[in-house]
Design a protein around this motif. Structure first.
Motif, PDB file in Angstrom:
ATOM      1  N   ALA A 100       0.823  -1.219   0.000  1.00 45.60           N
ATOM      2  CA  ALA A 100       0.000   0.000   0.000  1.00 45.60           C
ATOM      3  C   ALA A 100       0.853   1.264   0.000  1.00 45.60           C
ATOM      4  O   ALA A 100       0.342   2.362   0.241  1.00 45.60           O
ATOM      5  CB  ALA A 100      -0.945   0.010   1.194  1.00 45.60           C
ATOM      6  N   ASP A 101       2.151   1.131  -0.269  1.00 43.32           N
ATOM      7  CA  ASP A 101       3.026   2.292  -0.415  1.00 43.32           C
ATOM      8  C   ASP A 101       2.884   2.840  -1.836  1.00 43.32           C
ATOM      9  O   ASP A 101       2.570   2.099  -2.772  1.00 43.32           O
ATOM     10  CB  ASP A 101       4.485   1.904  -0.173  1.00 43.32           C
ATOM     11  CG  ASP A 101       4.778   1.609   1.286  1.00 43.32           C
ATOM     12  OD1 ASP A 101       3.885   1.838   2.123  1.00 43.32           O
ATOM     13  OD2 ASP A 101       5.891   1.132   1.582  1.00 43.32           O
ATOM     14  N   PRO A 102       3.143   4.135  -2.043  1.00 43.80           N
ATOM     15  CA  PRO A 102       3.066   4.688  -3.407  1.00 43.80           C
ATOM     16  C   PRO A 102       4.231   4.220  -4.265  1.00 43.80           C
ATOM     17  O   PRO A 102       5.317   3.920  -3.751  1.00 43.80           O
ATOM     18  CB  PRO A 102       3.134   6.199  -3.165  1.00 43.80           C
ATOM     19  CG  PRO A 102       3.871   6.341  -1.872  1.00 43.80           C
ATOM     20  CD  PRO A 102       3.475   5.161  -1.043  1.00 43.80           C
ATOM     21  N   SER A 103       4.011   4.164  -5.554  1.00 41.56           N
ATOM     22  CA  SER A 103       5.071   3.888  -6.511  1.00 41.56           C
ATOM     23  C   SER A 103       5.611   5.214  -7.044  1.00 41.56           C
ATOM     24  O   SER A 103       5.032   6.282  -6.797  1.00 41.56           O
ATOM     25  CB  SER A 103       4.537   3.051  -7.670  1.00 41.56           C
ATOM     26  OG  SER A 103       3.579   3.791  -8.401  1.00 41.56           O
ATOM     27  N   ALA A 122      -4.695  -1.056  -1.494  1.00 45.55           N
ATOM     28  CA  ALA A 122      -4.047  -2.281  -1.977  1.00 45.55           C
ATOM     29  C   ALA A 122      -4.981  -3.465  -1.766  1.00 45.55           C
ATOM     30  O   ALA A 122      -5.569  -3.612  -0.691  1.00 45.55           O
ATOM     31  CB  ALA A 122      -2.726  -2.508  -1.251  1.00 45.55           C
ATOM     32  N   ILE A 123      -5.115  -4.311  -2.778  1.00 54.89           N
ATOM     33  CA  ILE A 123      -6.077  -5.409  -2.693  1.00 54.89           C
ATOM     34  C   ILE A 123      -5.542  -6.641  -3.410  1.00 54.89           C
ATOM     35  O   ILE A 123      -4.825  -6.543  -4.409  1.00 54.89           O
ATOM     36  CB  ILE A 123      -7.442  -4.969  -3.282  1.00 54.89           C
ATOM     37  CG1 ILE A 123      -8.514  -6.030  -3.035  1.00 54.89           C
ATOM     38  CG2 ILE A 123      -7.316  -4.604  -4.759  1.00 54.89           C
ATOM     39  CD1 ILE A 123      -9.928  -5.538  -3.325  1.00 54.89           C
ATOM     40  N   VAL A 124      -5.867  -7.808  -2.870  1.00 56.82           N
ATOM     41  CA  VAL A 124      -5.470  -9.070  -3.482  1.00 56.82           C
ATOM     42  C   VAL A 124      -6.639 -10.039  -3.375  1.00 56.82           C
ATOM     43  O   VAL A 124      -7.407 -10.009  -2.400  1.00 56.82           O
ATOM     44  CB  VAL A 124      -4.209  -9.653  -2.791  1.00 56.82           C
ATOM     45  CG1 VAL A 124      -4.477 -10.017  -1.342  1.00 56.82           C
ATOM     46  CG2 VAL A 124      -3.667 -10.859  -3.538  1.00 56.82           C
ATOM     47  N   LYS A 125      -6.779 -10.884  -4.398  1.00 58.24           N
ATOM     48  CA  LYS A 125      -7.843 -11.886  -4.408  1.00 58.24           C
ATOM     49  C   LYS A 125      -7.241 -13.253  -4.156  1.00 58.24           C
ATOM     50  O   LYS A 125      -6.335 -13.699  -4.861  1.00 58.24           O
ATOM     51  CB  LYS A 125      -8.594 -11.883  -5.742  1.00 58.24           C
ATOM     52  CG  LYS A 125      -9.803 -12.809  -5.760  1.00 58.24           C
ATOM     53  CD  LYS A 125     -10.641 -12.608  -7.011  1.00 58.24           C
ATOM     54  CE  LYS A 125     -11.914 -13.438  -6.923  1.00 58.24           C
ATOM     55  NZ  LYS A 125     -12.792 -13.220  -8.098  1.00 58.24           N
ATOM     56  N   SER A 126      -7.765 -13.939  -3.140  1.00 63.35           N
ATOM     57  CA  SER A 126      -7.263 -15.257  -2.782  1.00 63.35           C
ATOM     58  C   SER A 126      -7.702 -16.284  -3.811  1.00 63.35           C
ATOM     59  O   SER A 126      -8.779 -16.188  -4.407  1.00 63.35           O
ATOM     60  CB  SER A 126      -7.776 -15.653  -1.397  1.00 63.35           C
ATOM     61  OG  SER A 126      -7.460 -16.995  -1.116  1.00 63.35           O
ATOM     62  N   LYS A 127      -6.872 -17.282  -4.025  1.00 67.68           N
ATOM     63  CA  LYS A 127      -7.234 -18.367  -4.937  1.00 67.68           C
ATOM     64  C   LYS A 127      -8.289 -19.272  -4.317  1.00 67.68           C
ATOM     65  O   LYS A 127      -9.027 -19.966  -5.018  1.00 67.68           O
ATOM     66  CB  LYS A 127      -5.985 -19.175  -5.300  1.00 67.68           C
ATOM     67  CG  LYS A 127      -4.950 -18.368  -6.087  1.00 67.68           C
ATOM     68  CD  LYS A 127      -3.714 -19.193  -6.387  1.00 67.68           C
ATOM     69  CE  LYS A 127      -2.683 -18.364  -7.150  1.00 67.68           C
ATOM     70  NZ  LYS A 127      -1.446 -19.143  -7.417  1.00 67.68           N
ATOM     71  N   ILE A 171      -5.669   1.081   7.735  1.00 69.11           N
ATOM     72  CA  ILE A 171      -6.828   0.198   7.761  1.00 69.11           C
ATOM     73  C   ILE A 171      -6.522  -1.077   6.999  1.00 69.11           C
ATOM     74  O   ILE A 171      -5.996  -1.028   5.878  1.00 69.11           O
ATOM     75  CB  ILE A 171      -8.064   0.898   7.151  1.00 69.11           C
ATOM     76  CG1 ILE A 171      -8.472   2.101   8.009  1.00 69.11           C
ATOM     77  CG2 ILE A 171      -9.230  -0.076   6.994  1.00 69.11           C
ATOM     78  CD1 ILE A 171      -9.553   2.965   7.378  1.00 69.11           C
ATOM     79  N   HIS A 172      -6.830  -2.204   7.618  1.00 66.98           N
ATOM     80  CA  HIS A 172      -6.743  -3.505   6.952  1.00 66.98           C
ATOM     81  C   HIS A 172      -8.127  -4.134   6.988  1.00 66.98           C
ATOM     82  O   HIS A 172      -8.972  -3.785   7.812  1.00 66.98           O
ATOM     83  CB  HIS A 172      -5.742  -4.417   7.658  1.00 66.98           C
ATOM     84  CG  HIS A 172      -4.323  -4.145   7.296  1.00 66.98           C
ATOM     85  ND1 HIS A 172      -3.455  -5.117   6.893  1.00 66.98           N
ATOM     86  CD2 HIS A 172      -3.609  -2.992   7.261  1.00 66.98           C
ATOM     87  CE1 HIS A 172      -2.267  -4.596   6.634  1.00 66.98           C
ATOM     88  NE2 HIS A 172      -2.342  -3.294   6.863  1.00 66.98           N
ATOM     89  N   ALA A 181      -5.535  -3.462   2.219  1.00 65.06           N
ATOM     90  CA  ALA A 181      -4.922  -2.503   3.142  1.00 65.06           C
ATOM     91  C   ALA A 181      -5.094  -1.115   2.553  1.00 65.06           C
ATOM     92  O   ALA A 181      -4.980  -0.932   1.333  1.00 65.06           O
ATOM     93  CB  ALA A 181      -3.446  -2.819   3.349  1.00 65.06           C
ATOM     94  N   VAL A 182      -5.366  -0.132   3.409  1.00 68.62           N
ATOM     95  CA  VAL A 182      -5.643   1.233   2.942  1.00 68.62           C
ATOM     96  C   VAL A 182      -4.752   2.213   3.702  1.00 68.62           C
ATOM     97  O   VAL A 182      -4.726   2.212   4.938  1.00 68.62           O
ATOM     98  CB  VAL A 182      -7.125   1.607   3.144  1.00 68.62           C
ATOM     99  CG1 VAL A 182      -7.457   2.884   2.376  1.00 68.62           C
ATOM    100  CG2 VAL A 182      -8.054   0.473   2.737  1.00 68.62           C
ATOM    101  N   ARG A 183      -4.040   3.059   2.966  1.00 65.34           N
ATOM    102  CA  ARG A 183      -3.194   4.090   3.556  1.00 65.34           C
ATOM    103  C   ARG A 183      -3.496   5.432   2.890  1.00 65.34           C
ATOM    104  O   ARG A 183      -3.946   5.478   1.741  1.00 65.34           O
ATOM    105  CB  ARG A 183      -1.706   3.762   3.381  1.00 65.34           C
ATOM    106  CG  ARG A 183      -1.230   2.567   4.206  1.00 65.34           C
ATOM    107  CD  ARG A 183       0.246   2.277   3.938  1.00 65.34           C
ATOM    108  NE  ARG A 183       0.755   1.177   4.728  1.00 65.34           N
ATOM    109  CZ  ARG A 183       1.417   1.287   5.863  1.00 65.34           C
ATOM    110  NH1 ARG A 183       1.658   2.495   6.360  1.00 65.34           N
ATOM    111  NH2 ARG A 183       1.846   0.235   6.514  1.00 65.34           N
ATOM    112  N   ALA A 184      -3.206   6.524   3.590  1.00 71.83           N
ATOM    113  CA  ALA A 184      -3.468   7.869   3.070  1.00 71.83           C
ATOM    114  C   ALA A 184      -2.178   8.690   3.089  1.00 71.83           C
ATOM    115  O   ALA A 184      -1.382   8.605   4.038  1.00 71.83           O
ATOM    116  CB  ALA A 184      -4.549   8.564   3.886  1.00 71.83           C
ATOM    117  N   TYR A 185      -2.001   9.503   2.042  1.00 69.66           N
ATOM    118  CA  TYR A 185      -0.796  10.311   1.891  1.00 69.66           C
ATOM    119  C   TYR A 185      -1.168  11.733   1.476  1.00 69.66           C
ATOM    120  O   TYR A 185      -2.065  11.938   0.653  1.00 69.66           O
ATOM    121  CB  TYR A 185       0.127   9.713   0.822  1.00 69.66           C
ATOM    122  CG  TYR A 185       0.527   8.286   1.093  1.00 69.66           C
ATOM    123  CD1 TYR A 185       1.674   7.991   1.822  1.00 69.66           C
ATOM    124  CD2 TYR A 185      -0.251   7.230   0.624  1.00 69.66           C
ATOM    125  CE1 TYR A 185       2.038   6.681   2.075  1.00 69.66           C
ATOM    126  CE2 TYR A 185       0.106   5.915   0.868  1.00 69.66           C
ATOM    127  CZ  TYR A 185       1.248   5.646   1.600  1.00 69.66           C
ATOM    128  OH  TYR A 185       1.600   4.348   1.852  1.00 69.66           O
TER     129      TYR A 185
END
Length: 258
Positions: A100-103, A122-127, A171-172, A181-185
């Motif tokens: 969830a860090d910026p690129s 940031a998000i991921v889908k489980s298999k 936030i997770h 996961a969520v982050r703010a900048y």
């Protein structure tokens, strides 16, 4: 400084991220606007999903100028709320520490669109699909960093980071077969500085979980009391309405499930 997401702002972002991530290997980034109130701290009241990046390669970012024009018009026409933040997703195939860090590309987009606050989802889908898993939010304390662009770096690389503190508030969560996961900048004009992130939806989710209440199983009759509970759990209201919270919990329980 912090950003607080109220109403259904956080869940709207989650659903937007999921809509752009049907299956592993088919995910796309989503992008949207957050409107609310801005002062020393910022409150996000509602979310408007859009799409502003036409093309992003390893070396360049091309923004959608039509969307940028819409944002400018929205700032003029939406008179009851301020434009306070952008959000976009980082859809991955697996979880890793800095997901969830910026690129570097995120910093360049922020510079191009003159960003204010940026929320990265940031998000991921489980298999392993678990369609019975209910929505769950939680807070985590983590390191806070400041991120700088390096001109020679590629968009998909991690920018230079500088430690700001050890009391970051992020936030997770988990919903069905998705983890996130969520982050703010805050964009300073030259760097992204991480700010603390709160949400009345997270507060409500944690409280209902403690009480053994599953929000997806509640009847429509509970909606009125849920709205009152969410309002009472906002940072500006928690002390003022703390005596009403047990009453609202009991009212929600009395309504029952579907």
């Amino acid at each position: 400084m912090y950003l607080e997401l109220i109403n259904n702002t956080l869940t709207t972002m989650l659903l937007d991220c999921i809509s752009h991530y049907p299956n592993c290997g088919q995910q796309k980034e989503c992008f949207g606007l957050i409107f609310g109130e801005q002062d020393r701290n910022t409150v996000g009241e509602y979310t408007f999903p859009v799409a502003n990046v036409l093309n992003k390669t390893a070396s360049s970012v091309k923004a959608n100028e039509q969307v940028n024009d819409i944002v400018k018009e929205a700032r003029k026409l939406v008179t009851t709320s301020d434009f306070v933040a952008y959000y976009h997703s980082h859809p991955y195939d697996e979880i890793f520490d800095e997901w969830a860090d910026p690129s570097v590309g995120d910093l360049r987009v922020a510079k191009d669109i003159n960003s204010n606050i940026e929320v990265i989802f940031a998000i991921v889908k489980s298999k392993d699909v678990d369609t019975s898993a209910t929505l769950k939010y939680e807070y985590l304390t983590d390191m806070q960093y400041r991120f700088f662009e390096e001109k020679s770096a590629k968009n998909n690389e991690t920018p230079k980071a500088e430690l700001m503190g050890k009391d970051g508030h992020v936030i997770h969560g988990h919903y069905r077969d998705y983890d996130f996961a969520v982050r703010a900048y805050k964009w300073t004009g030259s760097a992204f500085e991480e700010i603390k992130l709160y949400s009345s939806e997270v507060e409500m989710s944690l409280l209902l979980y403690e009480q053994g209440i599953i929000i997806e199983e509640l009847s429509k009759e509970a909606m009125y009391h849920l709205k009152k509970l969410e309002y009472s759990l906002r940072l500006a209201n928690k002390d003022k309405y703390k005596e009403k919270i047990p009453y609202l919990i009991e009212k929600i329980k009395s309504v029952g499930v579907k």
